[in-house]
Design a protein around this motif. Structure first.
Motif, PDB file in Angstrom:
ATOM      1  N   VAL A  22      48.319  60.632  18.873  1.00  0.00           N
ATOM      2  CA  VAL A  22      49.424  60.354  19.806  1.00  0.00           C
ATOM      3  C   VAL A  22      48.910  59.602  21.029  1.00  0.00           C
ATOM      4  CG1 VAL A  22      51.141  61.410  21.333  1.00  0.00           C
ATOM      5  CG2 VAL A  22      50.863  62.250  18.993  1.00  0.00           C
ATOM      6  N   LYS A  23      47.756  59.993  21.517  1.00  0.00           N
ATOM      7  CA  LYS A  23      47.178  59.299  22.681  1.00  0.00           C
ATOM      8  C   LYS A  23      46.959  57.822  22.334  1.00  0.00           C
ATOM      9  CE  LYS A  23      43.562  59.561  26.066  1.00  0.00           C
ATOM     10  NZ  LYS A  23      42.205  59.385  26.258  1.00  0.00           N
ATOM     11  N   SER A  54      54.179  64.331  21.622  1.00  0.00           N
ATOM     12  CA  SER A  54      52.897  64.991  21.894  1.00  0.00           C
ATOM     13  C   SER A  54      52.248  65.379  20.565  1.00  0.00           C
ATOM     14  CB  SER A  54      53.106  66.237  22.753  1.00  0.00           C
ATOM     15  OG  SER A  54      53.549  67.294  21.942  1.00  0.00           O
ATOM     16  N   VAL A 102      58.788  57.653  22.467  1.00  0.00           N
ATOM     17  CA  VAL A 102      57.384  57.633  22.031  1.00  0.00           C
ATOM     18  C   VAL A 102      56.471  58.136  23.151  1.00  0.00           C
ATOM     19  CG1 VAL A 102      55.478  56.130  21.310  1.00  0.00           C
ATOM     20  CG2 VAL A 102      57.733  55.892  20.257  1.00  0.00           C
ATOM     21  N   PHE A 103      56.815  57.798  24.396  1.00  0.00           N
ATOM     22  CA  PHE A 103      56.009  58.316  25.509  1.00  0.00           C
ATOM     23  C   PHE A 103      56.187  59.828  25.662  1.00  0.00           C
ATOM     24  CE2 PHE A 103      55.592  53.887  27.312  1.00  0.00           C
ATOM     25  CZ  PHE A 103      54.205  53.861  27.214  1.00  0.00           C
ATOM     26  N   ASP A 104      57.288  60.351  25.132  1.00  0.00           N
ATOM     27  CA  ASP A 104      57.518  61.800  25.211  1.00  0.00           C
ATOM     28  C   ASP A 104      56.856  62.574  24.068  1.00  0.00           C
ATOM     29  OD1 ASP A 104      58.909  61.798  27.528  1.00  0.00           O
ATOM     30  OD2 ASP A 104      60.898  61.747  26.612  1.00  0.00           O
ATOM     31  N   THR A 123      51.931  60.632  12.751  1.00  0.00           N
ATOM     32  CA  THR A 123      52.240  60.078  14.073  1.00  0.00           C
ATOM     33  C   THR A 123      52.971  58.747  13.910  1.00  0.00           C
ATOM     34  OG1 THR A 123      50.327  61.167  15.048  1.00  0.00           O
ATOM     35  CG2 THR A 123      51.227  59.298  16.264  1.00  0.00           C
ATOM     36  N   GLN A 132      50.234  55.949  22.246  1.00  0.00           N
ATOM     37  CA  GLN A 132      50.766  55.691  23.588  1.00  0.00           C
ATOM     38  C   GLN A 132      49.947  54.626  24.316  1.00  0.00           C
ATOM     39  OE1 GLN A 132      50.970  59.797  24.776  1.00  0.00           O
ATOM     40  NE2 GLN A 132      53.068  60.027  24.043  1.00  0.00           N
ATOM     41  N   GLU A 133      48.657  54.561  24.022  1.00  0.00           N
ATOM     42  CA  GLU A 133      47.822  53.491  24.599  1.00  0.00           C
ATOM     43  C   GLU A 133      48.243  52.133  24.029  1.00  0.00           C
ATOM     44  OE1 GLU A 133      45.722  53.426  27.053  1.00  0.00           O
ATOM     45  OE2 GLU A 133      45.837  55.552  27.419  1.00  0.00           O
ATOM     46  N   ALA A 170      56.872  57.980  15.005  1.00  0.00           N
ATOM     47  CA  ALA A 170      57.153  56.972  16.036  1.00  0.00           C
ATOM     48  C   ALA A 170      58.040  55.837  15.528  1.00  0.00           C
ATOM     49  CB  ALA A 170      55.836  56.392  16.549  1.00  0.00           C
ATOM     50  N   LEU A 209      51.206  51.389  23.095  1.00  0.00           N
ATOM     51  CA  LEU A 209      52.473  51.097  23.767  1.00  0.00           C
ATOM     52  C   LEU A 209      52.216  50.614  25.194  1.00  0.00           C
ATOM     53  CD1 LEU A 209      55.435  51.061  23.186  1.00  0.00           C
ATOM     54  CD2 LEU A 209      55.561  53.505  23.674  1.00  0.00           C
ATOM     55  N   ASN A 210      51.247  51.228  25.857  1.00  0.00           N
ATOM     56  CA  ASN A 210      50.849  50.765  27.196  1.00  0.00           C
ATOM     57  C   ASN A 210      50.395  49.313  27.141  1.00  0.00           C
ATOM     58  OD1 ASN A 210      51.269  52.830  29.026  1.00  0.00           O
ATOM     59  ND2 ASN A 210      49.378  53.893  28.452  1.00  0.00           N
TER      60      ASN A 210
END
Ligand code: FES
Length: 161
Positions: free
Chosen positions: A129-130, A106, A102-104, A90, A133-134, A94, A136-137
């Motif tokens: 991946v979750k 899975s 990156v948000f895309d 992952t 993305q967190e 990324a 990145l959030n």
């Protein structure tokens, strides 16, 4: 039992474990299992997240962002070897990608990249991946706060003049 006999037993067990892992993870995944890349905490990350999966394992992701792209990504996990392989791929997938890309991403993309993965542990890739993305959030929220702070400073300056 002498030392040579003991060593032979240890080597045999290790070979069996390696054969099992090679079989489950394929050549690419097995190599990564033996030499995890992108593994480790980042002390100066721009974004960080820790997520606990339904299996009880925890994944951590650290990111460094430059412009609109992820310049550096690393992970840690207290989970099994499969979690580590998933975290590593992952992070690799990324690195260098744009925020949007990156948000895309899975878990399926990660599994495809590895090529072979135990079906019962596919959730490791989705957890990785979750978590990414967190992270990145968290970065986006921090950026927004910084922007708001600048706005407030600007307002203060206007009030003073
Ligand atoms: Fe729990 Fe992989 S994350 S088994």
């Amino acid at each position: 039992m002498n030392d040579a006999e003991f060593d032979a037993i240890v080597n045999k067990i290790q070979e069996e474990v390696f054969a099992e892992a090679r079989n489950a993870l394929g050549v690419k995944g097995f190599d990564r299992w033996r030499n995890p890349r992108f593994c480790g905490k980042m002390t100066d990350s721009d974004g960080f997240a820790r997520v606990k999966g339904s299996c009880g394992d925890t994944m951590e992701m650290y990111i460094k962002v430059e412009g609109e792209r992820l310049r550096e990504v690393s992970y840690t996990t207290d989970g099994c070897g499969s979690s580590s392989v998933a975290g590593s791929f992952t992070a690799e997938l990324a690195t260098g990608r744009s925020i949007e890309e990156v948000f895309d991403l899975s878990g399926a993309d990660v599994l495809k990249e590895i090529g072979s993965f135990p079906e019962a542990e596919e959730h490791c890739a989705y957890l990785a991946v979750k978590t990414l993305q967190e992270a990145l959030n968290a970065y986006m929220v921090a950026q927004t706060k910084k922007g708001k702070l600048k706005e407030l400073n600007h307002i203060n300056i206007d009030h003073c003049s």
